[in-house]
Design an enzyme around this catalytic site. Structure first.
Site, PDB file in Angstrom:
ATOM      1  N   CYS A  91       0.798  -1.227   0.000  1.00  0.00           N
ATOM      2  CA  CYS A  91       0.000   0.000   0.000  1.00  0.00           C
ATOM      3  C   CYS A  91       0.833   1.280   0.000  1.00  0.00           C
ATOM      4  O   CYS A  91       0.317   2.343  -0.345  1.00  0.00           O
ATOM      5  CB  CYS A  91      -0.939   0.018   1.197  1.00  0.00           C
ATOM      6  SG  CYS A  91      -2.178  -1.300   1.158  1.00  0.00           S
ATOM      7  N   HIS A 359      -8.943   3.674  -1.920  1.00  0.00           N
ATOM      8  CA  HIS A 359      -7.511   3.420  -1.805  1.00  0.00           C
ATOM      9  C   HIS A 359      -7.027   2.623  -3.025  1.00  0.00           C
ATOM     10  O   HIS A 359      -7.077   1.395  -3.032  1.00  0.00           O
ATOM     11  CB  HIS A 359      -7.261   2.646  -0.503  1.00  0.00           C
ATOM     12  CG  HIS A 359      -5.880   2.123  -0.306  1.00  0.00           C
ATOM     13  ND1 HIS A 359      -4.749   2.731  -0.824  1.00  0.00           N
ATOM     14  CD2 HIS A 359      -5.438   1.025   0.378  1.00  0.00           C
ATOM     15  CE1 HIS A 359      -3.678   2.028  -0.464  1.00  0.00           C
ATOM     16  NE2 HIS A 359      -4.080   0.996   0.256  1.00  0.00           N
ATOM     17  N   CYS A 389       0.243   2.485   6.351  1.00  0.00           N
ATOM     18  CA  CYS A 389       0.534   1.138   6.829  1.00  0.00           C
ATOM     19  C   CYS A 389       0.773   0.251   5.612  1.00  0.00           C
ATOM     20  O   CYS A 389       0.365   0.578   4.498  1.00  0.00           O
ATOM     21  CB  CYS A 389      -0.610   0.603   7.685  1.00  0.00           C
ATOM     22  SG  CYS A 389      -2.228   0.564   6.878  1.00  0.00           S
TER      23      CYS A 389
END
Length: 403
Positions: A91, A359, A389
């Site tokens: 991510c 996202h 994260c």
């Protein structure tokens, strides 16, 4: 030591990551291409001075495979001397790409370098690239592998966040995002996505649900309870790693977790000298970046740890940061960072986040750079910290200073 400056930052709107999403018809190469073209056209730079393009991409297979960064460079009609490379730190890939671009400028390896990312989650589903970490039983057992949603619920349980806490955070994210769009706070960074005939396909973040309230969220069942409590019993694996916890309280669902979306981002980083050549005024200085590993079962506690690491290296504290942007992978991730570093909510994700807007994995880090930069300029504030994260237990962060 040379400095790295941000000269411009752009992003697509986020499109729903489903077949009925507005960006589903747009290939990932086109998403990336249009952002590179936007940077070039907005700054009027000669792309022979762009030494490298670094794009995060978390599922670099099929349409997103074969080094999509270099393909995008060629497709965007950049100089053929401009190199391109794809990177994957899950991510945080887009932010890692920006940090790599800055490092190249600071080291003197590049004059201009572009960092950002791309992810078409409607066309290339999450997890398409496989990998030993979740799929090899020996590796999964050794690392206490559990899905991220179970890790997020473990964070909520361990650090005392209730279902009401995470739902209230999600409602506020939606409210802030809706207000930001209403006040056109993203207008400097957003580049509408066009189709093959030049018609605008999407000009705004499509995923938002501004009507969300506590009552509507209360009707949603926990998304990760079944996979945690039933076979293969991921709760049991997590509790082996955290035996002090009696049972995991499953509080996350689609409404308080990040949305699956399509999108792309690009950030132009360069030296002072190359900016002067084009008469460009830097918008911000990159003060530093860092990554860190964290415990992989709980997985998502890296943002606080990497923030502490980076701020210590820079001789700063959390109180020195005016605005924080932390990817809202799950509500508990943000609540834990605010709790761990005593960050007031009025400094964190002031324009909403991925719970409201989505996202797009590899692209999000670059998007957050543009978001915090625009807000620093809008409010006249000075310093911003972006962090995410990361899967398998990691965190990545960047601090910028408005000029």
């Amino acid at each position: 030591m040379a400095e790295a400056f941000i000269y411009d930052a752009v992003r697509t709107p986020r499109g729903k990551g489903r077949k009925d999403g507005k960006l589903h018809e747009i290939t990932p190469i086109q998403l990336a291409t249009q952002m590179l073209q936007a940077l070039r056209d907005r700054t009027q730079i000669d792309t022979t001075d762009v030494d490298d393009v670094i794009l995060g991409c978390v599922s670099p297979v099929a349409e997103q495979g074969a080094d999509i960064a270099r393909t995008a460079v060629l497709n965007a009609d950049y100089a053929e001397t401009t190199a391109g490379v794809q990177v994957n730190r899950f991510c945080a890939s887009g932010l890692e790409a920006v940090n790599m671009a800055a490092a190249k400028v600071i080291a003197g390896e590049a004059q201009f370098a572009i960092g950002g990312g791309v992810e078409s989650m409607s066309r290339i589903p999450m997890g398409s690239d496989g990998g030993a970490w979740p799929m090899d039983p020996a590796v999964a057992f050794k690392t206490y592998f559990v899905p991220q949603g179970v890790g997020a619920d473990l964070i909520a349980t361990k650090y005392g966040f209730s279902r009401d806490d995470v739902d209230a955070y999600a409602v506020e994210s939606q409210r802030r995002a809706a207000k930001a769009w209403e006040e056109k706070r993203f207008s400097r960074s957003i580049v509408p996505v066009k189709d093959v005939i030049g018609e605008v396909v999407l000009g705004h973040d499509e995923y938002m649900r501004p009507q969300t309230d506590m009552q509507s969220l209360a009707s949603l069942s926990p998304a990760f309870q079944a996979m945690g409590e039933q076979m293969p019993g991921f709760d049991a694996i997590a509790l082996m790693r955290y035996p002090e916890i009696e049972r995991i309280n499953h509080v996350h669902h689609a409404g308080n977790s990040s949305g699956i979306v399509d999108g792309s981002s690009a950030v132009l980083v360069g030296s002072r000298e190359i900016g002067e050549k084009y008469g460009l005024k830097p918008r911000a200085r990159i003060l530093g970046g860092a990554s860190i590993g964290s415990e992989p079962a709980i997985m998502l506690t890296g943002p606080a740890l990497v923030t502490e690491k980076l701020l210590k290296r820079l001789g700063m504290t959390a109180a020195d940061i005016d605005l924080f942007e932390l990817n809202e992978a799950f509500a508990s991730v943000v609540l834990r960072m605010m709790q761990a570093l005593n960050i007031p909510h009025e400094k964190m994700n002031v324009n909403g986040g991925a719970i409201a807007m989505g996202h797009p994995l590899g692209a999000t880090g670059g998007m957050l750079i543009s978001t915090v930069l625009d807000e620093l300029e809008r409010t006249g504030k000075q310093t911003g910290l972006v962090t995410l994260c990361v899967g398998a237990g990691m965190g990545t962060a960047t601090v910028i200073e408005r000029i």
